[in-house]
Scaffold this active site. Structure first.
Site, PDB file in Angstrom:
ATOM      1  N   GLU A 263       0.889  -1.166   0.000  1.00 31.92           N
ATOM      2  CA  GLU A 263       0.000   0.000   0.000  1.00 31.92           C
ATOM      3  C   GLU A 263       0.921   1.208   0.000  1.00 31.92           C
ATOM      4  O   GLU A 263       1.593   1.477   0.997  1.00 31.92           O
ATOM      5  CB  GLU A 263      -0.911  -0.060   1.237  1.00 31.92           C
ATOM      6  CG  GLU A 263      -2.205   0.679   1.049  1.00 31.92           C
ATOM      7  CD  GLU A 263      -2.105   2.073   1.581  1.00 31.92           C
ATOM      8  OE1 GLU A 263      -1.715   2.972   0.789  1.00 31.92           O
ATOM      9  OE2 GLU A 263      -2.409   2.272   2.761  1.00 31.92           O
ATOM     10  N   CYS A 297      -1.626   8.752   2.647  1.00 29.00           N
ATOM     11  CA  CYS A 297      -1.303   8.179   1.340  1.00 29.00           C
ATOM     12  C   CYS A 297      -2.335   8.633   0.302  1.00 29.00           C
ATOM     13  O   CYS A 297      -2.030   8.758  -0.865  1.00 29.00           O
ATOM     14  CB  CYS A 297      -1.243   6.672   1.432  1.00 29.00           C
ATOM     15  SG  CYS A 297      -2.622   5.971   2.316  1.00 29.00           S
TER      16      CYS A 297
HETATM   17  P1  NAI Z   1       9.438   4.511   4.253  1.00 29.48           P
HETATM   18  O1  NAI Z   1       8.797   3.810   3.123  1.00 29.48           O
HETATM   19  O2  NAI Z   1      10.930   4.566   4.299  1.00 29.48           O
HETATM   20  O3  NAI Z   1       8.968   3.842   5.649  1.00 29.48           O
HETATM   21  C1  NAI Z   1       7.807   3.085   5.845  1.00 29.48           C
HETATM   22  C2  NAI Z   1       8.151   1.814   6.622  1.00 29.48           C
HETATM   23  O4  NAI Z   1       9.053   1.033   5.863  1.00 29.48           O
HETATM   24  C3  NAI Z   1       8.839   2.050   7.959  1.00 29.48           C
HETATM   25  O5  NAI Z   1       8.424   1.067   8.885  1.00 29.48           O
HETATM   26  C4  NAI Z   1      10.303   1.820   7.614  1.00 29.48           C
HETATM   27  O6  NAI Z   1      11.074   1.424   8.735  1.00 29.48           O
HETATM   28  C5  NAI Z   1      10.204   0.704   6.614  1.00 29.48           C
HETATM   29  N1  NAI Z   1      11.353   0.583   5.699  1.00 29.48           N
HETATM   30  C6  NAI Z   1      12.185   1.556   5.258  1.00 29.48           C
HETATM   31  N2  NAI Z   1      13.122   1.046   4.451  1.00 29.48           N
HETATM   32  C7  NAI Z   1      12.891  -0.286   4.370  1.00 29.48           C
HETATM   33  C8  NAI Z   1      13.529  -1.362   3.678  1.00 29.48           C
HETATM   34  N3  NAI Z   1      14.603  -1.173   2.920  1.00 29.48           N
HETATM   35  N4  NAI Z   1      12.999  -2.594   3.796  1.00 29.48           N
HETATM   36  C9  NAI Z   1      11.902  -2.822   4.550  1.00 29.48           C
HETATM   37  N5  NAI Z   1      11.283  -1.843   5.243  1.00 29.48           N
HETATM   38  C10 NAI Z   1      11.759  -0.586   5.155  1.00 29.48           C
HETATM   39  O7  NAI Z   1       8.863   5.953   4.319  1.00 29.48           O
HETATM   40  P2  NAI Z   1       9.480   7.273   5.026  1.00 29.48           P
HETATM   41  O8  NAI Z   1      10.918   7.443   4.690  1.00 29.48           O
HETATM   42  O9  NAI Z   1       9.147   7.248   6.456  1.00 29.48           O
HETATM   43  O10 NAI Z   1       8.649   8.393   4.277  1.00 29.48           O
HETATM   44  C11 NAI Z   1       9.058   8.805   2.971  1.00 29.48           C
HETATM   45  C12 NAI Z   1       7.894   9.053   2.089  1.00 29.48           C
HETATM   46  O11 NAI Z   1       7.154   7.861   1.916  1.00 29.48           O
HETATM   47  C13 NAI Z   1       6.889  10.062   2.599  1.00 29.48           C
HETATM   48  O12 NAI Z   1       7.291  11.370   2.349  1.00 29.48           O
HETATM   49  C14 NAI Z   1       5.679   9.647   1.818  1.00 29.48           C
HETATM   50  O13 NAI Z   1       5.744  10.203   0.539  1.00 29.48           O
HETATM   51  C15 NAI Z   1       5.797   8.151   1.722  1.00 29.48           C
HETATM   52  N6  NAI Z   1       5.007   7.463   2.759  1.00 29.48           N
HETATM   53  C16 NAI Z   1       3.808   6.915   2.403  1.00 29.48           C
HETATM   54  C17 NAI Z   1       3.010   6.327   3.356  1.00 29.48           C
HETATM   55  C18 NAI Z   1       1.691   5.738   3.023  1.00 29.48           C
HETATM   56  O14 NAI Z   1       0.807   5.719   3.866  1.00 29.48           O
HETATM   57  N7  NAI Z   1       1.497   5.196   1.834  1.00 29.48           N
HETATM   58  C19 NAI Z   1       3.395   6.292   4.768  1.00 29.48           C
HETATM   59  C20 NAI Z   1       4.702   6.829   5.033  1.00 29.48           C
HETATM   60  C21 NAI Z   1       5.452   7.404   4.041  1.00 29.48           C
END
Ligand code: NAI
Ligand code: MG
Length: 495
Positions: A263, A297
């Site tokens: 998602e 999101c």
């Molecule tokens: P992110 O995608 O890095 O983090 C989300 C989750 O993924 C966290 O639990 C993080 O620890 C984990 N994660 C990070 N790198 C990973 C990897 N290599 N393998 C497995 N898990 C990993 O998102 P971040 O850096 O916090 O936010 C960046 C951008 O992502 C935001 O500016 C936004 O655009 C988007 N985002 C979208 C969300 C949504 O609800 N679809 C939620 C959060 C962020």
């Protein structure tokens, strides 16, 4: 470092668990590492939690596997459902504490955090209701065979959640997985680990056998990567950025081809037609982008307004956006709190700067709010074009762009002109327009004369690069069941 600590919030004092929750116990990480938790309202560290590394993921996988092949297997679907319902009741009983944790850790307003807790509890209860209604079919293939399907649990599920709705994402992930009889390890986001850990207490109190639900705090590139590449995990569910979603899918492909649901992000269009009820439209457009400080999101970040009402709409929308109360999450009037972290604050401010450099007009906001905390003014850009990064990329903050369109066809073309496809909305009084346009929009959810109306009963997920699979509703159970076909030969004829 201790395994729990008393924390005082502006609305309550409570005991915060700090360990990893594995096998129904709070424990330290194998490497003895910890990391700091920051209050986005004042940018100060207020507590540290234990950090999961690869070996802790191994421990949680082992605990989940043991539960799955042991006690959890003997629990009836009805009893499973009752545990989920008990968990939902406990969440409601602990609503004030859970909401205070969310407000402190994430920065969302206390009133919105309470709504998150209510939605999370309802989601868990809803899936409790599903637990004893998951079943296969008898298929009449021929006269000599009894053919039926069984919907069996997939196995050990790794779940990786983001920081924008820490508790709600916990509920969306754990509810369907556990209802279908799986065992889970769920990793919270490193920015917001506290409510997930608090849920550990409630999981134990609800009577789940040890190892069914394990909660890990840790970083994406360490614990998250260990989950998506783990050979002992049968399914991974991820919510977060599209970039990391790709990495999770690759890791799954390179390891054991675990099942994947994603998602991801969005750049959702919010379309206002000439015949819309303008007061209603402004209120939903405002809520669509500024709810949760734009950290959704499905945020309605591209506002498309038909030329006949464009000027009037923009004027009124500007007034409305300026009325949104930005400030302390614990203040009762607050609508918009701080962004979650310094990193997110910097990312959003750099998008705003880029928009200005590219020549877009700042109609409202465009600056930091105040001098302390990660606060950003509600911001509206006009005079934008499709090449600008503020129009193409997910900003994930209180920033939107407004564009004028002439015809329905043009609106649909602009709306679909993105790699994303999570959500969209239409504002019109004409039933035919709403149906025609919603059929044409490439989006997983279309709202008409509203926005952000998400129900745990209805599926949610993305077209295109916004993801794979659907969460919520009956559809989410498909992610968490393997279908087995059994064919029993009845006759005595031999092959
Ligand atoms: P992110 O995608 O890095 O983090 C989300 C989750 O993924 C966290 O639990 C993080 O620890 C984990 N994660 C990070 N790198 C990973 C990897 N290599 N393998 C497995 N898990 C990993 O998102 P971040 O850096 O916090 O936010 C960046 C951008 O992502 C935001 O500016 C936004 O655009 C988007 N985002 C979208 C969300 C949504 O609800 N679809 C939620 C959060 C962020
Ligand atoms: Mg935090």
């Amino acid at each position: 470092m201790a395994l729990s600590q008393k924390i005082q919030t502006p609305s309550c004092t409570y005991e915060q668990p700090l360990g990893l929750f594995i096998n129904n116990e709070f424990v330290k990480g194998v490497d003895g590492k910890t990391f700091e938790v920051i209050n986005p309202h004042n940018e100060k560290v207020f507590v540290s939690v234990h950090e999961a590394t690869e070996q802790d993921v191994d421990r949680a996988v082992a605990a989940a596997r043991k539960a799955l092949e042991g006690e959890w297997k003997t629990v009836t679907p009805t009893a499973r459902g009752r545990m989920l319902v008990r968990l939902a009741d406990l969440m409601e009983q602990h609503c004030d504490t859970l909401a205070a944790i969310e407000a402190l850790d994430n920065g969302k307003s206390l009133s919105m955090a309470k709504a998150d807790v209510a939605n999370s509890a309802n989601c868990i209860r809803y899936y409790g209701g599903w637990a004893d209604k998951i079943h296969g079919k008898v298929i009449d293939t021929d006269h000599e065979t009894l053919t039926y399907t069984r919907h069996e649990p997939v196995g050990v599920c790794g779940q990786i959640i983001p920081w924008n709705f820490p508790l709600l994402m916990w509920a969306w992930k754990v509810g369907p997985a556990v209802a279908a009889g799986n065992a889970v390890l769920i990793k919270s986001a490193e920015q917001t680990p506290l409510s997930a850990l608090y849920m550990g207490n409630l999981v134990k109190a609800a009577g789940f056998p040890a190892g069914v639900i394990n909660v890990l705090s840790g970083f994406g590139r360490v614990a998250g990567a260990a989950i998506s590449s783990h050979m002992g995990i049968d399914k991974v569910a991820f919510t977060g950025s599209t970039a990391v979603g790709r990495q999770v899918l690759q890791a799954a492909a390179k390891s054991n081809l675990k099942k994947v649901t994603l998602e991801l992000g969005g750049k959702s269009p919010n379309i206002v037609f000439n015949d819309a009820d303008i007061d209603n439209a402004i209120s939903w457009v405002n809520f669509g982008i500024y709810f949760n400080h734009g950290q959704c999101c499905c945020a309605g970040s591209r506002i498309l307004v038909q030329e006949g009402i464009y000027d009037r709409f923009l004027q009124r929308f500007k007034e409305r956006a300026q009325q949104n109360k930005v400030g302390d999450p614990f203040h009762p009037d607050t609508f918009q709190g701080p962004q979650v972290s310094q990193l997110q604050f910097d990312r959003i401010m750099s998008y705003i700067d880029q928009g200005k450099k590219d020549g877009a007009t700042v109609e409202v906001g465009g600056e930091r709010h105040g001098t302390e905390g990660y606060y950003i003014q509600p911001t509206i850009f006009s005079n934008v074009n499709d090449e600008m990064s503020i129009v193409k990329e997910e900003i994930f903050g209180p920033v939107c762009s407004i564009q004028k369109f002439k015809t329905e066809e043009e609106a649909i073309k602009i709306a679909n002109g993105t790699n994303y496809g999570l959500a969209a909305a239409i504002h019109t009084k004409d039933l035919n327009t709403s149906i025609r346009v919603s059929n044409e929009l490439k989006a997983g959810t279309v709202w008409v004369n509203s926005y952000n109306m998400i129900s745990y009963q209805a599926p949610f997920g993305g077209f295109k690069e916004s993801g794979m699979g659907r969460e919520l509703g009956e559809y989410a159970l498909n992610n968490y069941t393997e279908i087995k076909t059994v064919r029993i030969r009845l006759g005595d004829a031999m092959f």
